[in-house]
Enzyme design. Sequence first.
Site, PDB file in Angstrom:
ATOM      1  CG  ASP A  22       1.499  -7.152   7.900  1.00 63.07           C
ATOM      2  OD1 ASP A  22       0.472  -6.569   8.360  1.00 63.07           O
ATOM      3  OD2 ASP A  22       1.754  -7.658   6.808  1.00 63.07           O
ATOM      4  CG  HIS A  44       2.925  -2.980   9.447  1.00 70.67           C
ATOM      5  ND1 HIS A  44       3.331  -3.067   8.028  1.00 70.67           N
ATOM      6  CD2 HIS A  44       1.480  -3.484   9.363  1.00 70.67           C
ATOM      7  CE1 HIS A  44       2.265  -3.281   7.421  1.00 70.67           C
ATOM      8  NE2 HIS A  44       1.202  -3.594   8.057  1.00 70.67           N
ATOM      9  CG  ASP A 100      -0.562  -2.266   5.390  1.00 72.64           C
ATOM     10  OD1 ASP A 100       0.020  -2.426   4.254  1.00 72.64           O
ATOM     11  OD2 ASP A 100      -0.834  -2.860   6.198  1.00 72.64           O
ATOM     12  NE  ARG A 127      -7.637  -8.033  11.244  1.00 72.24           N
ATOM     13  CZ  ARG A 127      -6.852  -7.723  10.115  1.00 72.24           C
ATOM     14  NH1 ARG A 127      -7.030  -6.760   9.208  1.00 72.24           N
ATOM     15  NH2 ARG A 127      -6.217  -8.798   9.476  1.00 72.24           N
ATOM     16  CG  ASN A 149      -6.330  -2.341   7.492  1.00 74.03           C
ATOM     17  OD1 ASN A 149      -5.824  -2.171   8.696  1.00 74.03           O
ATOM     18  ND2 ASN A 149      -6.211  -3.400   6.747  1.00 74.03           N
ATOM     19  CG  HIS A 180      -7.777 -12.816   8.925  1.00 76.39           C
ATOM     20  ND1 HIS A 180      -8.460 -11.892   8.588  1.00 76.39           N
ATOM     21  CD2 HIS A 180      -6.669 -12.836   8.422  1.00 76.39           C
ATOM     22  CE1 HIS A 180      -8.038 -11.139   7.518  1.00 76.39           C
ATOM     23  NE2 HIS A 180      -6.690 -11.715   7.776  1.00 76.39           N
ATOM     24  CG  HIS A 189       0.324  -2.763   0.686  1.00 75.63           C
ATOM     25  ND1 HIS A 189       0.108  -3.880   1.598  1.00 75.63           N
ATOM     26  CD2 HIS A 189      -0.054  -3.411  -0.444  1.00 75.63           C
ATOM     27  CE1 HIS A 189      -0.368  -4.985   0.974  1.00 75.63           C
ATOM     28  NE2 HIS A 189      -0.469  -4.745  -0.264  1.00 75.63           N
ATOM     29  CG  HIS A 239       4.388  -5.673   4.079  1.00 81.47           C
ATOM     30  ND1 HIS A 239       4.315  -5.281   2.857  1.00 81.47           N
ATOM     31  CD2 HIS A 239       3.209  -5.409   4.885  1.00 81.47           C
ATOM     32  CE1 HIS A 239       3.359  -4.541   2.740  1.00 81.47           C
ATOM     33  NE2 HIS A 239       2.365  -4.635   3.772  1.00 81.47           N
TER      34      HIS A 239
END
Length: 383
Positions: free
Chosen positions: A255, A10, A102, A14, A44, A259, A129, A182
Amino acid sequence: MVCPGLIDLHSHLRQPGYEEKETISSGTRAAARGGFTTVCCMPNTNPPLDNQTAVEYIKSTAATEGVIRVLPIGCISKGRKGKELAEMGELAAAGVIAFSDDGEPALNSYIMRQALDYSRAFGLPVTDHCEDTILTEGGQMNEGVVSAKLGLRGIPNAAEDIIVARDLALAQLTGGWIHIAHTTTEGAVELIRRAKEKGIKVTAEVTPHHLTLTEERVIGYDTNAKVNPPLRTERDIEALIQGLNDNTIDIIATDHAPHTEGDKLCEFALAPFGISGLETALGSLMGLVHKKKLSLPTLIAKLTSEPARILGGKGGGVGTLAVGAPADITVFDPDLEWVVDTKDFASKGKNTPLEGEKLKGRVIATIYQGKIVYKDEATKGAK
Ligand SMILES: [Zn+2]
């Protein structure tokens, strides 16, 4: 210590769409620094991995720009909107190892039922999720005493437990395979334990941060401790560790959610959720071994042979040092102390609440398919 290359089921790499946060190049280098030789990337992205072309793009980019193995996860629904199923057959043929929206739960129970039904035909799990997003709307952190003190809207354990319970029921109904992403609550651990006893096809993961950090990390409004699901309580952590030890929880997965600094440099309520986790995973988890909460063999199994078991044939024989297996090997010093300094991160995501923290246990070298892809130069002669 020499063990099979670590496997992360997981991660958020990006790319495509959010290359300012991470790319396949930077993300796989971060993984190698963390001792990982296989990462499974979440869909995602923008565009999301809901079709064969997008999955092919990940595979070809990983082959040319990545330094370790990248196995893509495909969407459950078109555009991750939870309305209409993605072309799951096409995605399975393209080589995805699981299906997941997710970041979003499939709130529509009928969609989740269909997803479990179809995925059964491909022998792939639906990675769930678990969040009742109607209940968590506006939520910033775990709901409890700390959220009340800080004046932040809470995310109750029940928001996770409700969806875990629903999807275990749907897995029972369909005979499909649900993989709980998670896991963070005492209630969810108990639900999964009971479901396993009943023979429901369920596997589950927990992250290093949910095993080692509590909601108190948010005091001071540290946006780097803002993560979804949120950091919970000591009581939840005890349940998660017990779950790992009795195999209710099958694996540990990071996970990893990078950012930019700008993303997190804002008011708590406006910051995105997520922790950059690949490079601190082993070091922080070794803390549990040093505290005798987990044995070293259990920890290694949860990061190698157990995720390999979930991957089945899709992993190509990873997760073992057996003769004939891919030469994916991690070498680490379980006792070497080091201080987390995000300036050293290969990940573009410096968003970790562990900055400046001393960890005991450090990756020394990572070998992928017989080639050294990471070697620790920084701690030569370290204290
Ligand atoms: Zn998630």
